[in-house]
Design an enzyme around this catalytic site. Structure first.
Site, PDB file in Angstrom:
ATOM      1  N   HIS A   1     -70.349  -0.284 -20.268  1.00 47.30           N
ATOM      2  CA  HIS A   1     -71.640  -0.084 -20.930  1.00 47.30           C
ATOM      3  C   HIS A   1     -72.274   1.212 -20.425  1.00 47.30           C
ATOM      4  CE1 HIS A   1     -76.173  -0.747 -20.793  1.00 47.30           C
ATOM      5  NE2 HIS A   1     -75.897  -0.609 -22.077  1.00 47.30           N
ATOM      6  N   SER A   2     -72.715   2.059 -21.341  1.00 49.50           N
ATOM      7  CA  SER A   2     -73.468   3.255 -20.991  1.00 49.50           C
ATOM      8  C   SER A   2     -72.718   4.110 -19.960  1.00 49.50           C
ATOM      9  CB  SER A   2     -74.864   2.838 -20.483  1.00 49.50           C
ATOM     10  OG  SER A   2     -75.739   3.926 -20.406  1.00 49.50           O
ATOM     11  N   PHE A   3     -73.280   4.316 -18.787  1.00 44.97           N
ATOM     12  CA  PHE A   3     -72.628   5.080 -17.720  1.00 44.97           C
ATOM     13  C   PHE A   3     -71.245   4.517 -17.395  1.00 44.97           C
ATOM     14  CE2 PHE A   3     -72.080   4.845 -13.004  1.00 44.97           C
ATOM     15  CZ  PHE A   3     -71.639   6.140 -12.799  1.00 44.97           C
TER      16      PHE A   3
ATOM     17  N   GLY B   1     -69.147   3.169 -19.423  1.00 43.88           N
ATOM     18  CA  GLY B   1     -68.214   3.641 -20.429  1.00 43.88           C
ATOM     19  C   GLY B   1     -67.816   5.088 -20.207  1.00 43.88           C
TER      20      GLY B   1
ATOM     21  N   SER C   1     -72.094   3.786 -25.584  1.00 43.53           N
ATOM     22  CA  SER C   1     -71.669   4.715 -24.555  1.00 43.53           C
ATOM     23  C   SER C   1     -70.857   5.843 -25.179  1.00 43.53           C
ATOM     24  CB  SER C   1     -70.827   3.961 -23.515  1.00 43.53           C
ATOM     25  OG  SER C   1     -70.416   4.802 -22.477  1.00 43.53           O
TER      26      SER C   1
END
Length: 307
Positions: free
Chosen positions: A101-103, A105, A127
């Site tokens: 998720h997000s960072f 990814g 992401s």
């Protein structure tokens, strides 16, 4: 699917904490949380996924229950990529899937290009596999300077970590993370704080509270080159009300994300699946039931790199 176990994996500076679900004999999936979050980010999603996989959600160094790096050793993006390699070695995994998720990814995407033979499938939750900076050449030295100055300031500070009541901690957290929601905020704070006599204090290392410490911004040219190294099949889930830029001040500009998606489609072709879903940046937590069927179908698909 209930939690199988809490893990504590030894590293030279201490340990990396993780939690595991599913079948020990199943295909392994390493789950990577967002910037300043922790492994509890996946508490709601993983129980909705196929139970015949083995899911391990790790806390990156300086996050959750994992050890902080020693004083004097700054955090760099490559360090987080290397932590994935350390976890894989500790678990004796030669090949596995990544879900970030997000960072998480972004770190997972970098790992998948650096160690392409190790990654079967890559799932990106709101992401991108790299953080793009359109003016990277212009800003690179500025980013490096800010990161170093911030590290020195934090290490020189004698003020102890603030201790506040659980309610105040939650309200502060929600103010800084408006996409999370109260229930999911409490879930992240369960693992992200420590109870002391007078209240709660955050577990995370204060040195990582600037994006420059965690994201390695790269140019479009380097991104296009790196993506050609990918062997994994990629599922890219984009939340319609999610973030489009690591730097929130630039979030209204979707052009960079559109460029990124275009490169992924043109280079990876049928290896790349892009899905847009209604929801915000924390859709994997606050609307886990919306994305779980998409992820489940992707994990259970029989496609393999090169097929």
């Amino acid at each position: 699917m209930g939690l199988l176990s809490e893990l504590k994996l030894a590293v030279p500076w201490g340990h990396i904490a993780a939690k595991a679900w599913g079948s020990l004999k199943g295909p392994p999936v390493l789950c990577l949380h967002g910037w300043l979050d922790n492994a509890n980010s996946f508490n709601r999603l993983i129980p909705l996924l196929p139970q015949d996989f083995y899911y391990v959600a790790m806390d990156f160094g300086g996050h959750g229950l994992s050890s902080h790096l020693s004083p004097g050793f700054p955090y760099y993006s490559q360090d987080f990529v290397c932590q994935i390699r350390r976890v894989a070695a500790a678990l004796k995994w030669n090949r596995f899937s990544l879900m970030g998720h997000s960072f998480g990814g972004t770190v997972g995407g970098m790992f998948s290009c650096i160690f392409p033979e190790m990654v079967d499938k890559l799932i990106l939750l709101d992401s991108a596999p790299f953080a793009l900076e359109t003016d990277e050449m212009e800003h690179l030295l500025t980013y490096r300077r800010k990161a170093m100055e911030h590290t020195l300031q934090v290490e020189a500070a004698t003020k102890p970590s603030s201790v506040v009541s659980p309610e105040e901690m939650l309200q502060r957290f929600l103010k800084n993370n408006p996409h999370v929601g109260e229930e999911c905020g409490k879930l992240l704070l369960e693992r992200g704080t420590t109870q002391v006599a007078t209240g709660l204090m955050l577990n995370r290392d204060r040195r990582i509270t600037l994006p420059e410490h965690c994201f390695d911004f790269i140019s479009r040219e380097l991104f296009a080159h790196a993506i050609r190294k990918l062997q994994a099949h990629v599922l890219h889930i984009k939340a319609l009300q999610g973030f489009y830029n690591v730097r929130r001040v630039n979030d209204s500009d979707k052009e960079t994300m559109l460029f990124l998606i275009g490169v992924l489609k043109s280079v990876l072709k049928e290896q790349y699946q892009f899905v847009e879903v209604p929801g915000n940046h924390y859709i994997h937590m606050n609307k886990a039931h919306h994305v779980a069927p998409i992820i489940s179908a992707f994990l259970q698909s029989q496609e393999s790199p090169g097929s």
